[in-house]
Design an enzyme around this catalytic site. Structure first.
Site, PDB file in Angstrom:
ATOM      1  N   ASN A  33       0.873  -1.176   0.000  1.00  0.00           N
ATOM      2  CA  ASN A  33       0.000   0.000   0.000  1.00  0.00           C
ATOM      3  C   ASN A  33       0.909   1.224   0.000  1.00  0.00           C
ATOM      4  O   ASN A  33       1.486   1.578   1.021  1.00  0.00           O
ATOM      5  CB  ASN A  33      -0.915  -0.014   1.228  1.00  0.00           C
ATOM      6  CG  ASN A  33      -1.842   1.187   1.280  1.00  0.00           C
ATOM      7  OD1 ASN A  33      -1.809   2.062   0.412  1.00  0.00           O
ATOM      8  ND2 ASN A  33      -2.663   1.246   2.311  1.00  0.00           N
TER       9      ASN A  33
ATOM     10  N   ARG B 242      -2.938  -2.146  -3.161  1.00  0.00           N
ATOM     11  CA  ARG B 242      -4.098  -1.279  -2.977  1.00  0.00           C
ATOM     12  C   ARG B 242      -3.964  -0.094  -3.932  1.00  0.00           C
ATOM     13  O   ARG B 242      -2.922   0.551  -3.989  1.00  0.00           O
ATOM     14  CB  ARG B 242      -4.160  -0.763  -1.543  1.00  0.00           C
ATOM     15  CG  ARG B 242      -5.253   0.294  -1.335  1.00  0.00           C
ATOM     16  CD  ARG B 242      -5.105   0.973   0.002  1.00  0.00           C
ATOM     17  NE  ARG B 242      -6.115   2.009   0.203  1.00  0.00           N
ATOM     18  CZ  ARG B 242      -5.845   3.277   0.519  1.00  0.00           C
ATOM     19  NH1 ARG B 242      -4.586   3.654   0.645  1.00  0.00           N
ATOM     20  NH2 ARG B 242      -6.809   4.145   0.685  1.00  0.00           N
TER      21      ARG B 242
ATOM     22  N   HIS C  92     -12.632   3.403   0.619  1.00  0.00           N
ATOM     23  CA  HIS C  92     -12.705   2.356   1.652  1.00  0.00           C
ATOM     24  C   HIS C  92     -13.465   1.115   1.168  1.00  0.00           C
ATOM     25  O   HIS C  92     -13.942   0.307   1.969  1.00  0.00           O
ATOM     26  CB  HIS C  92     -13.375   2.888   2.939  1.00  0.00           C
ATOM     27  CG  HIS C  92     -12.605   3.944   3.636  1.00  0.00           C
ATOM     28  ND1 HIS C  92     -13.209   5.046   4.218  1.00  0.00           N
ATOM     29  CD2 HIS C  92     -11.273   4.096   3.848  1.00  0.00           C
ATOM     30  CE1 HIS C  92     -12.287   5.830   4.748  1.00  0.00           C
ATOM     31  NE2 HIS C  92     -11.107   5.276   4.537  1.00  0.00           N
TER      32      HIS C  92
ATOM     33  N   ARG D  65      -9.696  16.262   7.699  1.00  0.00           N
ATOM     34  CA  ARG D  65     -10.562  16.682   6.591  1.00  0.00           C
ATOM     35  C   ARG D  65     -11.881  17.236   7.123  1.00  0.00           C
ATOM     36  O   ARG D  65     -12.441  16.729   8.094  1.00  0.00           O
ATOM     37  CB  ARG D  65     -10.848  15.511   5.655  1.00  0.00           C
ATOM     38  CG  ARG D  65      -9.628  14.933   4.975  1.00  0.00           C
ATOM     39  CD  ARG D  65     -10.025  13.855   3.975  1.00  0.00           C
ATOM     40  NE  ARG D  65      -8.861  13.117   3.497  1.00  0.00           N
ATOM     41  CZ  ARG D  65      -8.725  11.791   3.582  1.00  0.00           C
ATOM     42  NH1 ARG D  65      -9.692  11.065   4.110  1.00  0.00           N
ATOM     43  NH2 ARG D  65      -7.642  11.206   3.132  1.00  0.00           N
TER      44      ARG D  65
ATOM     45  N   GLU E 255      -8.330  -5.085   5.638  1.00  0.00           N
ATOM     46  CA  GLU E 255      -8.178  -4.810   4.215  1.00  0.00           C
ATOM     47  C   GLU E 255      -7.043  -5.629   3.601  1.00  0.00           C
ATOM     48  O   GLU E 255      -7.144  -6.074   2.453  1.00  0.00           O
ATOM     49  CB  GLU E 255      -7.931  -3.319   4.009  1.00  0.00           C
ATOM     50  CG  GLU E 255      -9.122  -2.452   4.392  1.00  0.00           C
ATOM     51  CD  GLU E 255      -8.783  -0.981   4.495  1.00  0.00           C
ATOM     52  OE1 GLU E 255      -9.074  -0.253   3.533  1.00  0.00           O
ATOM     53  OE2 GLU E 255      -8.235  -0.565   5.541  1.00  0.00           O
TER      54      GLU E 255
END
Length: 398
Positions: free
Chosen positions: A10, A89, A178, A239, A384
């Protein structure tokens, strides 16, 4: 334990996370995290058998240097010859990819084509992919897209209320993120509850420094909170989540800020950090809120309120609610946030079981509502990396 192992990578713009997994057992044999890539003080940290080792990357402080160091570490533990395939990913596959895929030149060109949709992420993923192809010669590579799970959203869910030609010409629409986590957690929730996922109307909240929420019905994504980019939706660590887009013209005119400055502020200086003035770490926010810090208390309440509102709206998208699922670092561990969110949702007939809520932390799955609740609320840890490993093994024929 299987003979062939899966390496999952990733890659971020200045980082690289890696894990070597046994696809059958899910065991992680070795993991790594490279940080400060492309800077003089770049380094990579390996974890093997519970012990950590830090390696300097200053001689070659890029993604290729990190992957080369990883190869040397694998050789040191006699794991290099057991790697059967590499899974990557990738944040955005746009509308090109609705499932994971074995990498070839056409796929690489497709990831490049999606760079405008994930300008910070996709270029970094390509760096890691090319490094893996160069260093792990001959091994199959598989890419797993964060956006793929959300390609089942209906048109009315992903379309923005703007001139349609902007979607047709530039692909301007909701893509979500996600997705790999949601796919894993929706399957795991159904297994945990002993149900067929096609019979469950689920609202799943993936809560971490990046946070989003998705409505799942018939095993498919029906709507999600993140949009063209991961900025839209819930309040997150740094964010802002949902905000009036006129903030750009307002700040340009009144604060003399540029588009780039405003975009950076909304992505990196807002959310829990911006409201509290303290930290983007939810644990710190909870601790300081408990100590009476006004900014932390407000940040926590806004985070919880926005999440509760979104759960209500995603119940509409799912066509009802059979299971509300919390996952991700915050969702799995913050009993405080779960309890206070459910405090807003009493009108849905959800009643928290305090003892069960406390138990469902630190990797423990569990139902946290009372038996008389109209739907179950469940905590399901995400994985994940294992989802990527499963796809990689399947597509590479291992």
């Amino acid at each position: 334990m299987t003979q062939k192992l899966i390496l999952v990578l990733n890659c971020g713009s200045s980082s690289l996370k890696g894990a070597v997994l046994d696809n059958d057992s899910g065991e992680v044999l070795l993991s790594c995290l490279a940080e400060k890539l492309n800077l003089p003080d770049a380094y990579i940290t390996f974890k093997f058998n519970g012990e950590k080792r830090k390696v300097d990357l200053s001689a070659k402080p890029d993604h290729t240097g990190a992957v080369e160091a990883l190869m040397e570490e694998l050789k040191a533990h006699d794991l290099d010859s057991r790697i059967g395939a590499i899974g990557h990913r990738v944040v955005s596959g746009g509308e090109l990819y609705s499932e994971s895929i074995l990498v070839d030149d056409e796929v690489i060109a497709g990831i490049e084509k999606c760079i405008p949709l994930a300008p910070l992420h996709n270029p970094a993923h390509l760096l890691g992919l090319r490094a893996a192809q160069s260093i792990f010669k001959g091994l199959p590579n598989v890419v797993v897209f964060d956006t793929a799970f959300h390609q089942t959203m209906p048109e009315h869910a992903y379309t923005y209320a703007i001139p349609h030609e902007l979607y047709e010409k530039y692909g301007l629409r909701r893509y979500g993120a996600h997705g790999t986590s949601y796919r894993y957690v929706s399957d795991e929730t159904a297994r945990f509850l002993g149900k067929d996922k096609k019979d469950l109307r689920m609202v799943i909240a993936h809560l971490g420094n990046g946070a989003s929420i998705t409505a799942v019905a018939n095993g498919e994504s029906r709507d999600t909170s993140m949009g063209l980019t991961p900025l839209e939706g819930l309040v997150m660590g740094t964010r802002s989540g949902d905000i009036d887009p006129a903030v750009f013209s307002f700040l340009a005119e009144n604060a003399n800020m540029t588009i780039a400055q405003i975009t950076e502020m909304l992505n990196k200086k807002s959310g829990l950090l911006g409201i509290s003035g303290l930290s983007n770490d939810c644990r710190t926010i909870e601790e300081e809120a408990a100590n009476g810090h006004a900014g932390a208390k407000l940040a926590l309440e806004i985070f919880i309120y926005r999440l509760a509102k979104y759960i209500g709206s995603m119940t509409v998208a799912a066509g009802g609610l059979d299971a509300l699922v919390f996952t991700g670092g915050i969702g799995e561990n913050s009993d405080i946030i779960r309890e206070r969110v459910l405090g807003y949702l009493g009108f849905l007939g959800l009643h928290i079981d305090q003892e069960a809520n406390l138990k469902a932390r630190f990797g423990n799955a569990g139902v946290i509502t009372t038996a008389d609740s109209k739907a179950v609320v469940v905590v399901i840890p995400t994985n994940e990396e294992l989802m990527i490993a499963h796809d990689t093994a399947r597509l590479s024929g291992l």
